[in-house]
Design a protein around this motif. Structure first.
Motif, PDB file in Angstrom:
ATOM      1  N   SER A 268       0.812  -1.225   0.000  1.00 18.48           N
ATOM      2  CA  SER A 268       0.000   0.000   0.000  1.00 18.48           C
ATOM      3  C   SER A 268       0.840   1.269   0.000  1.00 18.48           C
ATOM      4  O   SER A 268       0.286   2.368  -0.071  1.00 18.48           O
ATOM      5  CB  SER A 268      -0.940   0.005   1.209  1.00 18.48           C
ATOM      6  OG  SER A 268      -0.200   0.042   2.429  1.00 18.48           O
ATOM      7  N   VAL A 275      -1.981  -2.017  -3.740  1.00 13.53           N
ATOM      8  CA  VAL A 275      -3.236  -2.165  -3.003  1.00 13.53           C
ATOM      9  C   VAL A 275      -3.512  -0.890  -2.231  1.00 13.53           C
ATOM     10  O   VAL A 275      -2.612  -0.090  -1.955  1.00 13.53           O
ATOM     11  CB  VAL A 275      -3.206  -3.366  -2.023  1.00 13.53           C
ATOM     12  CG1 VAL A 275      -2.876  -4.656  -2.739  1.00 13.53           C
ATOM     13  CG2 VAL A 275      -2.242  -3.110  -0.874  1.00 13.53           C
ATOM     14  N   VAL A 355      -9.839  -4.160   1.294  1.00 13.99           N
ATOM     15  CA  VAL A 355      -8.684  -3.885   0.452  1.00 13.99           C
ATOM     16  C   VAL A 355      -9.095  -3.813  -1.017  1.00 13.99           C
ATOM     17  O   VAL A 355      -9.960  -4.564  -1.489  1.00 13.99           O
ATOM     18  CB  VAL A 355      -7.583  -4.952   0.661  1.00 13.99           C
ATOM     19  CG1 VAL A 355      -7.948  -6.275  -0.010  1.00 13.99           C
ATOM     20  CG2 VAL A 355      -6.238  -4.447   0.156  1.00 13.99           C
ATOM     21  N   VAL A 357      -7.410  -3.727  -4.916  1.00 16.00           N
ATOM     22  CA  VAL A 357      -6.199  -3.946  -5.708  1.00 16.00           C
ATOM     23  C   VAL A 357      -6.179  -2.958  -6.859  1.00 16.00           C
ATOM     24  O   VAL A 357      -7.158  -2.825  -7.606  1.00 16.00           O
ATOM     25  CB  VAL A 357      -6.138  -5.395  -6.241  1.00 16.00           C
ATOM     26  CG1 VAL A 357      -4.891  -5.592  -7.101  1.00 16.00           C
ATOM     27  CG2 VAL A 357      -6.141  -6.385  -5.086  1.00 16.00           C
TER      28      VAL A 357
END
Length: 505
Positions: A268, A275, A355, A357
């Motif tokens: 992230s 992500v 989450v 992607v």
């Protein structure tokens, strides 16, 4: 009303000339008593089963048992907040005897301690609490696995990069990545079921160490408390070595959560950007307004760091004291460890479900990443009869040359491959530009992965189906254990009700 002698100021008054010091009580009796008061309902559950058994065996009359059970039910109904502890009087076993004696007299209350000690009573309460904790942790683990499967299904075919040594290694899919955590957590679930089997043995009736000369029915109390077995050797009645195994299982779960959150922390970041976490699981900086800080990931990682000290502390509890020391036979933080693990799995489930992607970013990285080189090596091996190590060397030289010259993977030509072949003193290979492009394609790599458990579509689908079936089976295990405890509770309630009816109005 029966007459009875005045209560002593302390149960130790007959043997000791001085009461326990306030300092010792604060460090020894105080914390233990606080835990027991918290679990007053469980203590009364054990007392009720013990009374039912004593009445069946003839060590108290039905009327005496009914009177005791009526008071125990009344105390349970008032809850822990309604129970007044007498300072310096000892553990809950003694506190309960004191309260019951005040209510029904010594003739009746004095029968409750028959054929048991604080050792087996306390060990039974401890096992009941730990048994419930294991089921709670197991239920939360299954919810986390559901979240993993749900998100894995959403991204089952979304290309992603796998890493080894924190270097780009192979193409995968994000779904395949998440399903690996499902499998690891299934190992932890199995560890919990194994620990549960060792907890699920009743120590009640072991008394001190050598049992009793009285004719008691340990099978009955075990059944009324929902235990599957009776702990066989009476010397083991006080032991709780299973707690070390439980702590290990909890620590492994926290380690897996740390792996997952550490990965997502990296993925992230702006540099990776593959992500993104849901905004509800993040915060921002007090000074840098552009930042999105992944607080949820950091929270799980922090708790996982603390968890890595659990197993050492648990082992230290069961230090080299031999079998004659009974004061240090419980892991004091086991309740907090179970609660923390369950809580962090709940938070991890929210992270996984939220989450997102960045598929465009993943495609951009994969298009330039040298993550399909082992497939090119396999093509040289299977279609051009180049031995494995030679193929490995040729591909390695191709990558080196391209990096040295600043050539990106999409710009590699067959001439560059032939140059690498020549540099490694090999004969030219009969490969076309089209073959080379296909061999280096991450999409072709994923779609052509056919080995068992690989990242190929069919294998990912098989893993998805397997995960769903596994969770159904594991949920059935949890539900079966929960139902068994509910049935035992009903049987104990029924036995209690029958004896209470024996009390004259």
């Amino acid at each position: 009303m029966p007459s009875y002698k005045p209560l002593p100021k302390s149960f130790a008054e007959g043997r000791l000339s001085k009461p326990m010091s306030d300092l010792l009580s604060g460090y020894n009796e105080g914390p233990r008593l606080a835990w027991e008061v918290k679990h007053l309902s469980t203590i009364i559950q054990v007392d009720r089963a013990h009374v039912v058994m004593l009445a069946k065996q003839g060590y108290m009359t039905p009327a005496q048992a009914g009177a005791l059970l009526a008071e125990l039910d009344d105390i349970r109904g008032a809850g822990a907040g309604g129970f007044t502890v007498t300072p310096g009087y000892g553990s809950m076993v003694l506190q309960m005897e004191k309260v019951l004696t005040e209510r029904v007299g010594d003739e009746i209350a004095g029968r409750l301690p028959i054929a048991r000690s604080r050792l087996d009573q306390g060990a039974t309460v401890r096992r009941l609490v730990d048994r419930d904790s294991v089921l709670s942790v197991a239920q939360q683990l299954l919810r986390l696995q559901d979240a993993l499967v749900e998100t894995a299904d959403k991204y089952a075919h979304t290309p992603f990069i796998s890493y080894t040594h924190m270097q780009q290694a192979q193409p995968t899919t994000f779904g395949h990545y998440l399903l690996a955590f499902f499998e690891r957590l299934h190992d932890s679930f199995q560890q919990l079921t194994q620990v549960y089997r060792r907890i699920d043995r009743s120590p009640l009736g072991a008394v001190g160490l050598s049992g009793t000369t009285l004719d008691i029915d340990r099978d009955l109390t075990a059944c009324l408390l929902g235990f599957t077995e009776v702990l066989d050797n009476s010397r083991l009645g006080r032991d709780s070595y299973y707690q070390v195994e439980l702590v290990f299982a909890l620590t492994m779960i926290m380690t897996l959560l740390n792996d997952l959150c550490s990965d997502l922390h990296v993925y992230s970041s702006v540099e990776f950007g593959t992500v993104e976490l849901d905004d509800s699981l993040c915060s921002t900086s007090s000074v840098f307004p552009h930042k999105k800080n992944p607080y949820a990931l950091e929270t799980v990682k922090m708790k996982a760091g603390e968890a890595h000290g659990w197993i050492v502390s648990a082992l230290a509890t069961f230090r080299n004291e031999g079998t004659g020391d009974t004061n240090g036979r419980n892991v004091s933080f086991i309740d907090d460890a179970c609660a923390t693990t369950a809580g962090m799995m709940c938070l991890a489930g929210e992270i996984v479900r939220g989450v997102v992607v960045n598929e465009a970013r993943c495609e951009a990285l994969l298009s330039r990443a040298w993550v399909t080189t082992n497939r090119l090596g396999n093509v040289l091996l299977t279609e051009h009869h180049v031995d494995y190590r030679s193929a490995h060397s040729v591909v390695g030289r191709l990558v080196k040359n391209c990096l040295d010259k600043g050539v990106a993977k999409p710009d590699v030509t067959i001439a560059m491959l032939q140059e690498a072949v020549a540099e490694m003193a090999m004969e030219p290979v009969a490969m076309t530009q089209e073959d080379l492009v296909a061999a280096l394609s991450h999409t072709d790599f994923i779609n052509s992965s056919i080995s068992f458990g690989s990242t190929g579509p069919r294998q990912v689908q098989r893993l998805m189906v397997k995960a769903a079936h596994t969770n159904v089976k594991n949920l059935a295990w949890v539900n079966d254990k929960t139902r068994r405890l509910m049935v035992a509770d009903k049987e104990l309630d029924a036995a209690t009700a029958r004896l209470r009816q024996s009390v004259a109005p």
